[in-house]
Write an enzyme that holds these catalytic residues in place. Structure first.
Site, PDB file in Angstrom:
ATOM      1  N   GLN A   1       0.739  -1.229   0.011  1.00  0.00           N
ATOM      2  CA  GLN A   1       0.033   0.035  -0.112  1.00  0.00           C
ATOM      3  C   GLN A   1       0.935   1.066  -0.136  1.00  0.00           C
ATOM      4  OE1 GLN A   1      -1.476   0.677   4.340  1.00  0.00           O
ATOM      5  NE2 GLN A   1      -1.735  -1.350   3.796  1.00  0.00           N
TER       6      GLN A   1
ATOM      7  N   HIS B   1       0.331   5.882   1.132  1.00  0.00           N
ATOM      8  CA  HIS B   1      -0.694   6.957   1.444  1.00  0.00           C
ATOM      9  C   HIS B   1      -0.382   8.321   0.737  1.00  0.00           C
ATOM     10  CE1 HIS B   1      -1.335   3.678   4.493  1.00  0.00           C
ATOM     11  NE2 HIS B   1      -0.507   4.111   5.061  1.00  0.00           N
TER      12      HIS B   1
ATOM     13  N   GLU C   1       3.214   7.072   8.999  1.00  0.00           N
ATOM     14  CA  GLU C   1       3.321   6.296  10.159  1.00  0.00           C
ATOM     15  C   GLU C   1       4.798   5.758  10.289  1.00  0.00           C
ATOM     16  OE1 GLU C   1       0.397   3.531   8.022  1.00  0.00           O
ATOM     17  OE2 GLU C   1       2.065   2.110   7.832  1.00  0.00           O
TER      18      GLU C   1
ATOM     19  N   HIS D   1       4.802   0.213   0.829  1.00  0.00           N
ATOM     20  CA  HIS D   1       5.560  -0.695   1.806  1.00  0.00           C
ATOM     21  C   HIS D   1       4.355  -1.886   1.878  1.00  0.00           C
ATOM     22  CE1 HIS D   1       2.624   2.492   3.650  1.00  0.00           C
ATOM     23  NE2 HIS D   1       2.384   1.520   4.859  1.00  0.00           N
TER      24      HIS D   1
ATOM     25  N   ARG E   1      -4.179   0.885  -2.142  1.00  0.00           N
ATOM     26  CA  ARG E   1      -3.600  -0.728  -2.255  1.00  0.00           C
ATOM     27  C   ARG E   1      -2.956  -1.018  -3.485  1.00  0.00           C
ATOM     28  NH1 ARG E   1      -7.755  -0.481   0.954  1.00  0.00           N
ATOM     29  NH2 ARG E   1      -7.416  -1.071   3.049  1.00  0.00           N
TER      30      ARG E   1
END
Length: 404
Positions: free
Chosen positions: A96, A98, A133, A264, A283
């Protein structure tokens, strides 16, 4: 200070044993993937201030400035800007990426204008926020993070001796690196499904042979990871896409920061994860869920490089801090020993998570919360908290000087 009651999410990729072992509970036989700590509407933590359990989200909504502090509210609005998790991967999560803040806001607005329901399976943007993240390993932890240099990936593919992979290797050598990565990534995700399934099968078989023949040879650890992924997701184009990425094996205490546009996937292990409070995920593969290739290609950063394993750096307050370039969160680790107390900074909201041993949190007027592994507490901005006991505590909060 408030002890938190938290929810475990039973995603299919979760480990059946890692969280029970940490928490000291009996395994249920079902996957236990993530334990959430925070005020995310999907599974907010609960606390009890004398009138029964209530949602941390509701507590913050009732008094944002009192709970979060005026600086945090000014920077991020009246909400806790991060979500803390214990993540236990028993198999690979989806490959995926972001979006950044600008992309998230534009994508959300477009889908809203087009009338795409928030819960639609093909919806890409569920809010206007980005989702950087950080994952910190508590056990040996396998993952994929960012693109490997194109020349190295060409070498990795050639060594498998699979005819279907040769055009990808040739392209990686012939074109400028960013263009080559984009073209190969696009070709893999848009290939004929039946042909790609065959390629995945042959590539996984070749990788298994390479590991068996030369377990210490270059790329052996990565080949082993691809074999495991292919068994979990047979025929999935994400297996070949994963071969373009850096394979990373974290030791306990090491971490990865994952910024916008970086492809990642987590493969196996237990870790502490912290992220900006968002659900925006595009995704690339290793999933039965929706894959929007055109939008994905717009978001992915086709840049190769080292994944940048992080190790904690000593901080002035006695903690070890994981340095990240964003404002929404800051993760620190305290290695506490019996014999004294450590004062924690009190100028911002914080979630305190014990992962090893036993620690005690002391507040004003004799208040005390004892935490065992997997247990956590919330302290509002301005609350003075001291740490005692012998154990390992993670502190999640916002950056030193949050500002957009």
């Amino acid at each position: 200070m408030d002890r938190l009651q938290n929810t475990i999410r039973p995603y299919a990729w979760g480990s059946t044993t890692a969280l029970p072992e940490l928490l000291g509970t009996e395994p249920t036989g079902e996957p236990q993937a993530e334990l959430w700590m925070g005020a995310h509407p999907g599974a907010p933590s609960r606390l009890d201030r004398g009138e029964g359990p209530v949602s941390l989200a509701d507590v913050i909504d009732a008094d944002p400035a009192g709970e979060l502090g005026e600086a945090t509210v000014a920077a991020f609005g009246p909400r806790l800007p991060f979500l803390l998790k214990l993540l236990a991967a028993g198999s690979a999560l989806s490959l995926q990426v972001h979006p950044n803040l600008e992309q998230a806001a534009a994508g959300f607005a477009e889908e809203e204008a087009n009338g795409v329901p928030l819960d639609a399976p093909h919806r890409n943007y569920r809010d206007t926020n980005h989702k950087p993240e950080l994952i910190c390993a508590l056990t040996p932890f396998d993952g994929l993070c960012g693109f490997r240099p194109a020349a190295e990936t060409a070498e990795l593919l050639d060594a498998l001796g699979v005819d279907e992979l040769k055009p990808y290797a040739d392209l990686l050598r012939a074109r400028p690196e960013g263009d080559a990565l984009r073209e190969v990534f696009t070709a893999v995700l848009t290939a004929d499904p039946e042909a790609m399934a065959t390629t995945v099968e042959r590539a996984a078989a070749a990788a298994a042979r390479r590991v068996a023949e030369a377990p210490d040879a270059p790329f052996a650890a990565a080949y082993d990871a691809y074999v495991r992924i292919a068994r979990q997701y047979p025929g999935d184009p994400g297996v070949i896409a994963a071969m373009l990425l850096n394979h990373v094996r974290l030791a306990p205490g090491e971490a990865l920061f994952l910024g916008a546009g970086v492809p990642h996937a987590y493969l196996d292990g237990l870790g502490v994860e912290i992220m900006a409070n968002s659900d925006n995920v595009l995704r690339c593969g290793l999933t039965p869920k929706h894959v929007d290739v055109p939008e994905l290609l717009r978001i992915v950063r086709f840049e190769a490089g080292d994944p940048g394993v992080l190790r904690p750096e000593p901080d002035a307050d006695g903690a070890e801090r994981y340095a990240t370039p964003i404002d929404e969160f800051q993760l620190s680790r305290y290695l506490s020993a019996d014999g004294g107390r450590t004062a924690l900074p009190a100028d911002r909201p914080q979630i305190l998570l014990c992962v090893q041993g036993r620690v005690a949190l002391h507040g004003p007027d004799g208040a005390r919360i004892d935490l065992a592994p997997g247990e956590s507490a919330f302290a509002s901005a301005g609350e003075n908290v001291e740490l005692a006991g012998a154990g390992t505590l993670f502190r999640a909060t916002v950056a030193d000087h949050p500002a957009r």
